[in-house]
Design an enzyme around this catalytic site. Structure first.
Site, short mmCIF file in Angstrom:
data_model
loop_
_atom_site.label_atom_id
_atom_site.label_comp_id
_atom_site.label_asym_id
_atom_site.label_seq_id
_atom_site.Cartn_x
_atom_site.Cartn_y
_atom_site.Cartn_z
N ASP A 7 28.25 -28.08 67.53
CA ASP A 7 29.30 -27.13 67.87
C ASP A 7 29.66 -27.34 69.35
O ASP A 7 29.19 -28.29 69.99
CB ASP A 7 28.88 -25.69 67.55
CG ASP A 7 27.84 -25.17 68.53
OD1 ASP A 7 27.30 -25.96 69.33
OD2 ASP A 7 27.58 -23.95 68.52
N LYS A 62 30.08 -29.88 60.29
CA LYS A 62 29.28 -28.93 61.06
C LYS A 62 28.73 -27.83 60.14
O LYS A 62 27.53 -27.54 60.13
CB LYS A 62 30.13 -28.31 62.18
CG LYS A 62 29.33 -27.40 63.09
CD LYS A 62 30.20 -26.80 64.16
CE LYS A 62 30.90 -25.58 63.63
NZ LYS A 62 31.64 -24.82 64.62
#
Ligand code: SF4
Length: 240
Positions: free
Chosen positions: A152, A134
């Site tokens: 996310d 991420k």
């Protein structure tokens, strides 16, 4: 409560690509200024800010990074940093001991393996301390202009509500959603979903009655549909 119908294969479901791209276009119109809400001027600053943003708000990170970035300007500065001093600065972001370990280790790894520069490749970024997929995609997309999908909590939740995936695993979500859009859209799509998730399509009570993409959303109705009630749930931002 309307539950989105399961999507067996995001890439193959009839009409899914067309509907997904329409939602993306509507979100682009709603949030023309969508961008990362972390403040940064260099890839290193964004990398550090993203590591610090774990389990806290971008706003909280932006409060302390001016102090941190003024004191530590290079990977070598982080590598040689006094642990107690870093901890003191970043303490308000929470988990500050682990984050200090990560950013000092990050500085050391960048100096030892990449000449003190942040590498612009996913396969290299994910080998750095404190950097997962991420974080790597945030840095690639926003500091290097390399398309990346940032899964996310907001992105994953909205992708499932839109019926783009049924997966919980971020890597699978990234793959399934990525298959619906051209690469050139990936970074901005990430910003738009995160912005909509923060402002309107909340985890607990999404503001369906005040949502600009309600007519396109298969999950319309999981939150209040009354416009007055829903309007009270909208958080206007900014979050930075
Ligand atoms: S707020 Fe409701 S209608 Fe809007 S995207 Fe979220 S679930 Fe769909």
């Amino acid at each position: 409560m309307a539950i989105p119908s399961p999507v067996q294969s995001a890439a193959r479901a009839p009409g899914l690509v067309r509907r997904a791209r329409k939602i993306n276009r509507e979100l682009a119109a709603l949030y023309p200024d969508a961008h990362t809400e972390l403040d940064f001027t260099t890839p290193l600053e964004l990398l550090v800010a993203t590591i610090l943003s774990a389990q806290t708000t971008d706003k909280g990170v932006n409060r302390i990074t001016p102090i941190l970035f003024a004191k530590y300007r290079s990977a070598a500065d982080y590598a040689a940093a006094d642990r107690a001093e870093v901890e003191q600065i970043i303490q308000p972001t929470g988990f500050f001991r682990a984050k200090t370990t990560s950013i000092i280790g990050l500085g050391q790894a960048l100096c030892e393996r990449y000449g003190g520069e942040v590498p612009p490749r996913l396969k290299d970024l994910v080998t750095l301390p404190g950097v997962g997929r991420k974080t790597a995609n945030v840095v690639l997309g926003n500091a290097f202009g390399v398309p990346g999908i940032t899964v996310d909590t907001h992105f994953g939740r909205l992708a499932r509500r839109f019926g783009w995936t049924t997966e919980d695993d971020p890597v699978k979500v990234e793959q399934e959603v990525g298959a619906l859009f051209p690469k050139s859209e990936w970074t901005m799509l990430s910003h738009r979903l995160i912005w909509h998730g923060r402002r309107v399509c909340h985890a607990r009570r999404p503001a369906c009655g005040a949502c600009g993409i309600a007519r396109l959303c298969p999950s319309y109705g999981i939150g209040p549909t009354d416009p007055v009630e829903a309007a009270k749930l909208v958080k206007p931002g900014p979050f930075s």
